[in-house]
Design a protein around this motif. Structure first.
Motif, short mmCIF file in Angstrom:
data_model
loop_
_atom_site.label_atom_id
_atom_site.label_comp_id
_atom_site.label_asym_id
_atom_site.label_seq_id
_atom_site.Cartn_x
_atom_site.Cartn_y
_atom_site.Cartn_z
N ARG A 22 0.97 -1.08 -0.08
CA ARG A 22 0.01 0.02 -0.01
C ARG A 22 0.81 1.24 -0.05
O ARG A 22 1.86 1.73 0.82
N VAL A 23 0.63 2.26 -0.85
CA VAL A 23 1.36 3.38 -1.31
C VAL A 23 0.32 4.43 -1.08
O VAL A 23 -0.57 4.58 -1.73
N VAL A 24 0.76 5.58 -0.28
CA VAL A 24 -0.18 6.84 -0.48
C VAL A 24 0.92 7.89 -1.07
O VAL A 24 1.98 8.34 -0.56
N PHE A 25 0.32 8.50 -2.18
CA PHE A 25 0.89 9.50 -2.92
C PHE A 25 -0.10 10.61 -2.95
O PHE A 25 -0.99 10.60 -3.48
N ALA A 26 0.76 11.71 -2.48
CA ALA A 26 0.01 13.01 -2.32
C ALA A 26 0.64 14.02 -3.47
O ALA A 26 1.83 14.20 -3.63
N THR A 27 -0.23 14.83 -3.99
CA THR A 27 -0.08 15.89 -5.21
C THR A 27 0.05 17.34 -4.24
O THR A 27 -0.43 17.29 -3.26
N ASN A 28 0.36 18.29 -5.01
CA ASN A 28 0.49 19.67 -4.66
C ASN A 28 -0.79 20.48 -4.90
O ASN A 28 -0.72 21.65 -4.48
N TRP A 29 -1.60 19.89 -5.79
CA TRP A 29 -2.84 20.71 -6.06
C TRP A 29 -3.80 19.77 -6.83
O TRP A 29 -3.66 18.43 -6.49
N ASP A 75 3.55 8.23 1.71
CA ASP A 75 4.80 7.53 1.51
C ASP A 75 5.60 8.57 0.13
O ASP A 75 6.86 8.45 0.43
N PHE A 76 4.79 9.05 -0.47
CA PHE A 76 5.53 9.78 -1.75
C PHE A 76 4.80 11.14 -1.85
O PHE A 76 3.81 11.26 -1.43
N LEU A 77 5.61 12.15 -2.27
CA LEU A 77 4.97 13.47 -2.29
C LEU A 77 5.27 14.04 -3.72
O LEU A 77 6.39 14.30 -4.10
N MET A 78 4.39 14.33 -4.66
CA MET A 78 4.61 15.21 -5.71
C MET A 78 4.69 16.89 -5.41
O MET A 78 3.75 17.28 -4.77
N THR A 79 5.98 17.43 -5.77
CA THR A 79 6.28 18.72 -5.18
C THR A 79 6.50 19.57 -6.48
O THR A 79 6.39 19.13 -7.79
N GLY A 80 7.02 20.78 -6.25
CA GLY A 80 7.28 21.84 -7.41
C GLY A 80 8.55 21.64 -7.94
O GLY A 80 8.91 20.56 -8.68
#
Length: 335
Positions: A22-29, A75-80
């Protein structure tokens, strides 16, 4: 031996399949075409084939996913762009960049057609509509490397009216979004001057992971990064309908027309699949380019020499392997 083989096959068939990680990936918008490759990897089963059960959590104006990564809640983050990553290393935040989906930062200056002959002439605009946060980041680079001046500044509040009413003004814009809004509101296509084409050499749409995850479970990181890369290849050049449906589910304000126009801009401007990515694969990153961008930010006064340990900014083990290059060529992309 044949009987033993049959018994082993029978035993394997009775064993439960390994549960996906299981992986939770978050975006910034909010969900949009600029996140499309991740939604494609989810909708098309690429994450599942990599043994991952991925949940995408979108960001937004009232959502700040950034502190959730070091806290272990995602677990992971999409950033700028790399400015965020430099700050992380400077401040000892235990996260690291593991890939960059965009070879070019989409940040741009927009101008009315025919008002300025070249990028260098934009500094002579009557007004530059620039948001406060940008005034203290890439605007400083425009001043140091291109001679822009503070007396031209006016705060951009994300309303198009002031720009539309002054043909000799320029406005900041995300190159795969604001030009679409300008065309709809103003009835003309603005000139798009991508900062990346004039020396703003940062990577963008980076993926960050906790340093602990990278050190203890690099195989998980590799699977997530490579599946995301393939997601982007298939989103740009394959059938993206299922991914677009997920984007519109998460962000009902998004439309098919906006998504299609945004993807067209991504392709025409070379945002994702250009330069290093066409050989090393989408997500590619090189230490020389990271240093080049940092040196420019030092010159712009955003950092002091040696203030950031660049070895702590990016872990390059998960990119530059040519993942997806053959697929892009087979689908008619990667040219």
């Amino acid at each position: 031996m044949r009987l033993l083989a049959v018994l082993l096959l029978s035993l394997a068939a009775t064993l439960p399949a390994r549960a996906a990680d299981r992986v939770v990936f978050a975006t910034n918008w909010k969900a949009q075409a600029a996140h499309g490759g991740f939604y494609q990897a989810l909708a098309g089963g690429t994450y599942a084939k990599a043994g991952l059960a991925v949940e995408i959590r979108q960001g937004g104006p009232q959502v700040n996913n950034r502190p959730l990564l070091p806290a272990g809640r995602i677990d992971f983050l999409m950033t700028g762009n790399l400015l965020h990553s430099f700050d992380n290393a400077k401040n000892g935040v235990p996260v690291v960049v593991v890939a960059a989906m965009f070879q070019k930062d989409p940040q741009a200056l927009l101008a009315h057609p025919g008002q300025f002959k070249a990028f260098a002439d934009l500094k002579n605009a009557d007004v530059a509509w620039i948001a406060k946060d940008a005034q203290f980041s890439w605007w400083q680079w425009l001043k140091s490397d291109h001679g822009f001046r503070d007396e031209k500044l006016k705060p951009y509040n994300y309303q198009l009216g002031p720009f539309l009413s002054n043909r000799r003004s320029v406005q900041q814009g995300y190159a795969i979004e604001e030009p679409i809004a300008v065309e709809r509101a103003g009835g003309f296509k603005p000139e798009v001057h991508l900062l990346a084409d004039h020396g703003f050499s940062t990577y963008s749409t980076t993926i960050e992971a906790r340093r602990e995850t990278v050190e203890k479970n690099p195989e998980l990181v590799r699977r997530f990064v490579e599946a995301s890369i393939l997601g982007w290849v298939n989103y740009l050049y394959g059938d993206r309908r299922a991914a677009d449906a997920l984007i519109k589910r998460d962000n009902p304000d998004m439309t098919d027309d906006t998504i299609a126009r945004s993807i067209a801009l991504m392709k025409s401007l070379g945002i994702v699949d250009s330069g290093e990515a066409q050989v090393a694969g989408i997500g590619a990153m090189k230490p020389e380019r990271v240093k080049d961008f940092f040196d420019k930010m030092v010159r712009a006064g955003l950092y002091k020499p040696g203030e950031v340990d660049l070895s702590k900014v990016v872990d390059y083990r998960f990119v530059n392997k040519g993942v997806g290059v053959d697929v892009a060529k087979r689908l008619g992309g990667g040219k």
